[in-house]
Design a protein around this motif. Structure first.
Motif, PDB file in Angstrom:
ATOM      1  N   GLY A  66       0.811  -1.205   0.000  1.00 54.47           N
ATOM      2  CA  GLY A  66       0.000   0.000   0.000  1.00 54.47           C
ATOM      3  C   GLY A  66       0.851   1.263   0.000  1.00 54.47           C
ATOM      4  N   TYR A  67       0.480   2.232  -0.838  1.00 51.33           N
ATOM      5  CA  TYR A  67       1.349   3.399  -1.044  1.00 51.33           C
ATOM      6  C   TYR A  67       1.646   4.171   0.232  1.00 51.33           C
ATOM      7  CZ  TYR A  67      -2.783   6.508  -0.943  1.00 51.33           C
ATOM      8  OH  TYR A  67      -3.899   7.205  -0.555  1.00 51.33           O
ATOM      9  N   MET A  71       5.323   6.138   2.635  1.00 46.49           N
ATOM     10  CA  MET A  71       5.343   7.531   3.072  1.00 46.49           C
ATOM     11  C   MET A  71       5.500   7.616   4.592  1.00 46.49           C
ATOM     12  SD  MET A  71       2.313   8.467   0.389  1.00 46.49           S
ATOM     13  CE  MET A  71       1.917  10.068   1.049  1.00 46.49           C
ATOM     14  N   ASP A  72       4.415   7.904   5.295  1.00 46.14           N
ATOM     15  CA  ASP A  72       4.529   8.134   6.737  1.00 46.14           C
ATOM     16  C   ASP A  72       3.671   7.180   7.565  1.00 46.14           C
ATOM     17  OD1 ASP A  72       2.074   9.045   5.991  1.00 46.14           O
ATOM     18  OD2 ASP A  72       2.250  11.013   6.936  1.00 46.14           O
ATOM     19  N   ALA A 169      -4.081   5.905 -11.603  1.00 46.97           N
ATOM     20  CA  ALA A 169      -3.447   5.222 -12.728  1.00 46.97           C
ATOM     21  C   ALA A 169      -3.560   3.720 -12.519  1.00 46.97           C
ATOM     22  CB  ALA A 169      -1.979   5.631 -12.835  1.00 46.97           C
ATOM     23  N   PRO A 170      -4.009   2.966 -13.516  1.00 48.79           N
ATOM     24  CA  PRO A 170      -4.294   1.543 -13.292  1.00 48.79           C
ATOM     25  C   PRO A 170      -3.113   0.736 -12.775  1.00 48.79           C
ATOM     26  CG  PRO A 170      -4.382   2.099 -15.635  1.00 48.79           C
ATOM     27  CD  PRO A 170      -4.336   3.384 -14.884  1.00 48.79           C
ATOM     28  N   ALA A 171      -1.901   0.990 -13.290  1.00 46.66           N
ATOM     29  CA  ALA A 171      -0.728   0.235 -12.833  1.00 46.66           C
ATOM     30  C   ALA A 171      -0.431   0.510 -11.360  1.00 46.66           C
ATOM     31  CB  ALA A 171       0.480   0.571 -13.689  1.00 46.66           C
ATOM     32  N   PHE A 172      -0.582   1.776 -10.946  1.00 45.73           N
ATOM     33  CA  PHE A 172      -0.338   2.149  -9.553  1.00 45.73           C
ATOM     34  C   PHE A 172      -1.419   1.572  -8.650  1.00 45.73           C
ATOM     35  CE2 PHE A 172      -0.446   4.747  -5.788  1.00 45.73           C
ATOM     36  CZ  PHE A 172       0.882   5.060  -5.537  1.00 45.73           C
ATOM     37  N   PHE A 173      -2.683   1.756  -9.033  1.00 45.09           N
ATOM     38  CA  PHE A 173      -3.795   1.281  -8.214  1.00 45.09           C
ATOM     39  C   PHE A 173      -3.708  -0.227  -8.012  1.00 45.09           C
ATOM     40  CE2 PHE A 173      -8.159  -0.119  -7.447  1.00 45.09           C
ATOM     41  CZ  PHE A 173      -8.598   0.798  -6.510  1.00 45.09           C
ATOM     42  N   LYS A 174      -3.389  -0.957  -9.059  1.00 40.13           N
ATOM     43  CA  LYS A 174      -3.345  -2.418  -8.994  1.00 40.13           C
ATOM     44  C   LYS A 174      -2.316  -2.902  -7.985  1.00 40.13           C
ATOM     45  CE  LYS A 174      -2.836  -6.446 -11.999  1.00 40.13           C
ATOM     46  NZ  LYS A 174      -2.721  -6.911 -13.403  1.00 40.13           N
ATOM     47  N   ARG A 175      -1.219  -2.176  -7.847  1.00 42.04           N
ATOM     48  CA  ARG A 175      -0.140  -2.627  -6.968  1.00 42.04           C
ATOM     49  C   ARG A 175      -0.151  -1.969  -5.593  1.00 42.04           C
ATOM     50  NH1 ARG A 175       1.275  -2.631 -12.103  1.00 42.04           N
ATOM     51  NH2 ARG A 175       2.501  -4.352 -12.961  1.00 42.04           N
ATOM     52  N   CYS A 176      -0.656  -0.731  -5.505  1.00 43.33           N
ATOM     53  CA  CYS A 176      -0.424   0.055  -4.294  1.00 43.33           C
ATOM     54  C   CYS A 176      -1.677   0.577  -3.607  1.00 43.33           C
ATOM     55  CB  CYS A 176       0.501   1.225  -4.614  1.00 43.33           C
ATOM     56  SG  CYS A 176       2.132   0.716  -5.181  1.00 43.33           S
ATOM     57  N   VAL A 177      -2.863   0.101  -3.992  1.00 40.63           N
ATOM     58  CA  VAL A 177      -4.073   0.489  -3.264  1.00 40.63           C
ATOM     59  C   VAL A 177      -3.907   0.051  -1.799  1.00 40.63           C
ATOM     60  CG1 VAL A 177      -5.300  -1.664  -3.812  1.00 40.63           C
ATOM     61  CG2 VAL A 177      -6.603   0.408  -3.282  1.00 40.63           C
ATOM     62  N   PRO A 178      -4.318   0.848  -0.821  1.00 39.67           N
ATOM     63  CA  PRO A 178      -4.031   0.519   0.580  1.00 39.67           C
ATOM     64  C   PRO A 178      -4.685  -0.758   1.113  1.00 39.67           C
ATOM     65  CG  PRO A 178      -4.490   2.859   0.359  1.00 39.67           C
ATOM     66  CD  PRO A 178      -4.827   2.235  -0.955  1.00 39.67           C
TER      67      PRO A 178
END
Length: 202
Positions: A66-67, A71-72, A169-178
């Protein structure tokens, strides 16, 4: 459902149409001996045993990648920064040094979730991004969406347009959705459980 194997042991084979494990799977190793992932697979095999042949299991859990963890955001279970992003062996050393206990609350990426369920006897699974959070969600978004995941940034509480574009962005969402919502099927059929229809995205 709690993550204690002994509770499942009291239920007959093929008794249930479906099961919901929301915020449960990651805590299973805390109630079992042995390697954490093996404990989780064993627990899921017990879940499979008590499901009917066309049964399903729903798992709500944090995404290991998850993105917010980049971060924090501390890992909600170990209360350590970046522990979910580390190899398990390093996370274990890190936890032993800082928390004086081993790292056992394993979470997974979408790909790892699919592999975990397959090993436990669920031949088919469908994985969703859960918005805004698996604990209390209003939408499920498919991780296989080919285009931009419109509106996901807003539901996640992101206000800056450029950040919304990144998250959607689909590539980001697919890998990094929380948060993830995984539906594992006891057969190769992938009919969505009826109760999830209330959470379809627009």
């Amino acid at each position: 459902l709690c993550g204690d194997h002994r509770v499942l042991g009291e239920i007959n084979d093929g008794s249930l149409d479906g099961m919901v494990l929301n915020g449960v799977l990651e805590w299973v190793p805390e109630m079992a001996d042995g390697e954490p992932r093996a404990a989780q697979v064993g627990f899921l095999r017990e879940c499979r045993r008590i499901l009917r042949p066309d049964g399903w299991i729903y798992i709500g859990i944090e995404n290991r990648w998850g993105y917010r963890y980049f971060m924090d955001r501390r890992d909600e279970h170990s209360e350590l920064m970046y522990s979910t992003l580390l190899p398990r062996s390093l996370a274990n050393v890190y936890s032993k040094i800082v928390k004086k206990k081993p790292y056992r609350t394993y979470t997974y990426s979408p790909r790892e979730c699919r592999a975990l369920l397959a090993e436990a006897g669920f031949p088919a699974s469908v994985i969703y991004g859960v918005l805004p959070d698996y604990r209390s969600f209003s939408e499920l978004r498919s991780l296989d969406t080919p285009g931009r995941v419109s509106g996901a940034g807003r539901v996640l509480g992101i206000t800056k347009p450029w950040k919304q574009r990144v998250v959607e962005a689909p590539a980001f969402f697919k890998r990094c959705v929380p948060s993830l919502g995984i539906v594992g099927h006891a057969s190769t059929a992938t009919t969505r459980p009826v109760w999830l229809e209330d959470f379809k995205s627009a």
